[in-house]
Scaffold this active site. Structure first.
Site, PDB file in Angstrom:
ATOM      1  N   CYS A  86      12.202-102.660 -50.751  1.00  0.00           N
ATOM      2  CA  CYS A  86      13.022-101.714 -50.000  1.00  0.00           C
ATOM      3  C   CYS A  86      12.351-100.334 -49.922  1.00  0.00           C
ATOM      4  CB  CYS A  86      14.427-101.663 -50.589  1.00  0.00           C
ATOM      5  SG  CYS A  86      15.629-100.897 -49.491  1.00  0.00           S
ATOM      6  N   HIS A 203      16.357-107.494 -51.349  1.00  0.00           N
ATOM      7  CA  HIS A 203      16.306-107.204 -52.789  1.00  0.00           C
ATOM      8  C   HIS A 203      16.331-108.486 -53.619  1.00  0.00           C
ATOM      9  CE1 HIS A 203      16.877-102.783 -52.840  1.00  0.00           C
ATOM     10  NE2 HIS A 203      17.473-103.001 -51.670  1.00  0.00           N
ATOM     11  N   GLU A 205      15.753-108.739 -56.711  1.00  0.00           N
ATOM     12  CA  GLU A 205      16.326-108.450 -58.042  1.00  0.00           C
ATOM     13  C   GLU A 205      17.853-108.469 -58.011  1.00  0.00           C
ATOM     14  OE1 GLU A 205      15.368-106.277 -55.951  1.00  0.00           O
ATOM     15  OE2 GLU A 205      16.403-104.357 -56.200  1.00  0.00           O
TER      16      GLU A 205
END
Lengths: 228, 82
Positions: A86, A203, A205
């Site tokens: 990002c 994302h 994560e």
């Protein structure tokens, strides 16, 4: 494996990234403040998501002049893995480690939603745990994530097979309906020429535990650990 | 004293969604005679040199390296002596 996560003023995904790598995957994670030059013996560098310097000027434009970025650029030149997620992707483009630019979403809106991306370039150090063309569900959360490159750059990225992920629908079709932010070619992530630097807008994560709705992002970190 | 004014705009062909939205509002504003509005950024710079050549090269350098992203943006600048 020792993973360095760079923290800029305004980063906000560094702890999520640390949690996945440390608590779920048992890796050693070091937080690296952007003012330092020493990468503390890291084997991998991650530039996390967030809003470094408040997105002032352009996303990533000021962070790329942080002292640590000189060391990150040298590290990448040695072929070591550098991952930008990002805002990290935006910084990698501003500093020239990845080609193209990320501009304001076509809708002008901040989009926070789950998207589906297709694994395009299989068998990289970041995707060995995935199958080619595998569909992954991961969230995006950005207003400046519309990928842009001029025609020559785009042709080069495509012919070198350097598109890592492409936005698509649940059947794997990449078209304007499945393109959340008006990215050229539905591109959600790209590699540098050597394949050691990856930037992506989704994302992984935030898609690494079933409690968060998807574990599809975990394979990216597992691939990276396997490669070291 | 020398100062500079810089305007950074998107290159032709790069989508300017903000400009497009503003243009779209023109009908509601009720002003006629405008075809299109585009957006950009304005910067004013106070130079610390009195040398015009140096002022020009510093201004160009900051435009190239920091104020604009050459992939998507172009810039113009004016040097003003006061």
């Amino acid at each position: 494996m020792k993973i360095g996560v760079v923290v800029f003023p305004g980063s906000n995904c560094e702890l999520d990234t640390q949690h996945v790598l440390q608590n779920l995957l048992g890796q050693e994670v070091k937080m690296l403040w952007h003012q330092q030059r020493d990468l503390d013996g890291s084997d991998v560098i991650i530039l996390p998501g967030g809003f470094s310097y408040g997105d002032y000027l352009r996303t990533g434009a000021i962070a790329r002049f942080s002292p640590i970025m000189e060391s990150v650029i040298e590290f990448a030149a040695k072929g070591k893995p550098v991952l930008g997620i990002c805002n990290g992707f935006q910084i990698l483009m501003e500093c020239g480690l990845l080609p193209g630019a990320l501009v304001t979403n076509g809708s002008l809106k901040f989009i926070s939603d789950d998207v589906i991306v297709k694994v395009e370039a299989g068998n990289s150090i970041y995707t060995s745990k995935y199958d080619h063309s595998q569909l992954l569900k991961m969230p995006i959360a950005h207003i400046g994530g519309s990928f842009f490159a001029d025609d020559d750059t785009l042709a080069e990225i495509e012919s070198d097979d350097r598109v890592a992920f492409r936005y698509c629908d649940a059947e794997g079709n990449a078209n304007s309906e499945s393109n959340p932010n008006a990215s050229i070619g539905n591109i959600a992530g790209i590699y540098n020429k050597k394949g050691n630097v990856l930037g992506l807008m989704p994302h992984p994560e935030r898609a690494s535990e079933s409690v968060l709705g998807s574990t599809d992002g975990l394979g990216l970190f597992e691939s990276l650990i396997l490669s070291n | 004293m020398i100062r500079a004014e810089v305007i950074v705009t998107l290159k032709d062909g790069i989508l300017d969604p903000e400009g497009k939205t503003i243009t779209g509002a023109l009908g509601g504003v009720g002003i006629e005679g405008i075809k299109e509005i585009g957006t950009g950024k304005y910067f004013h710079i106070q130079l610390s040199t009195n040398n015009l050549e140096k002022a020009r090269s510093s201004t160009e350098a900051v435009c190239e390296k920091l104020l604009s992203n050459p992939v998507i943006e172009k810039y113009t600048y004016k040097i003003i002596e006061e």
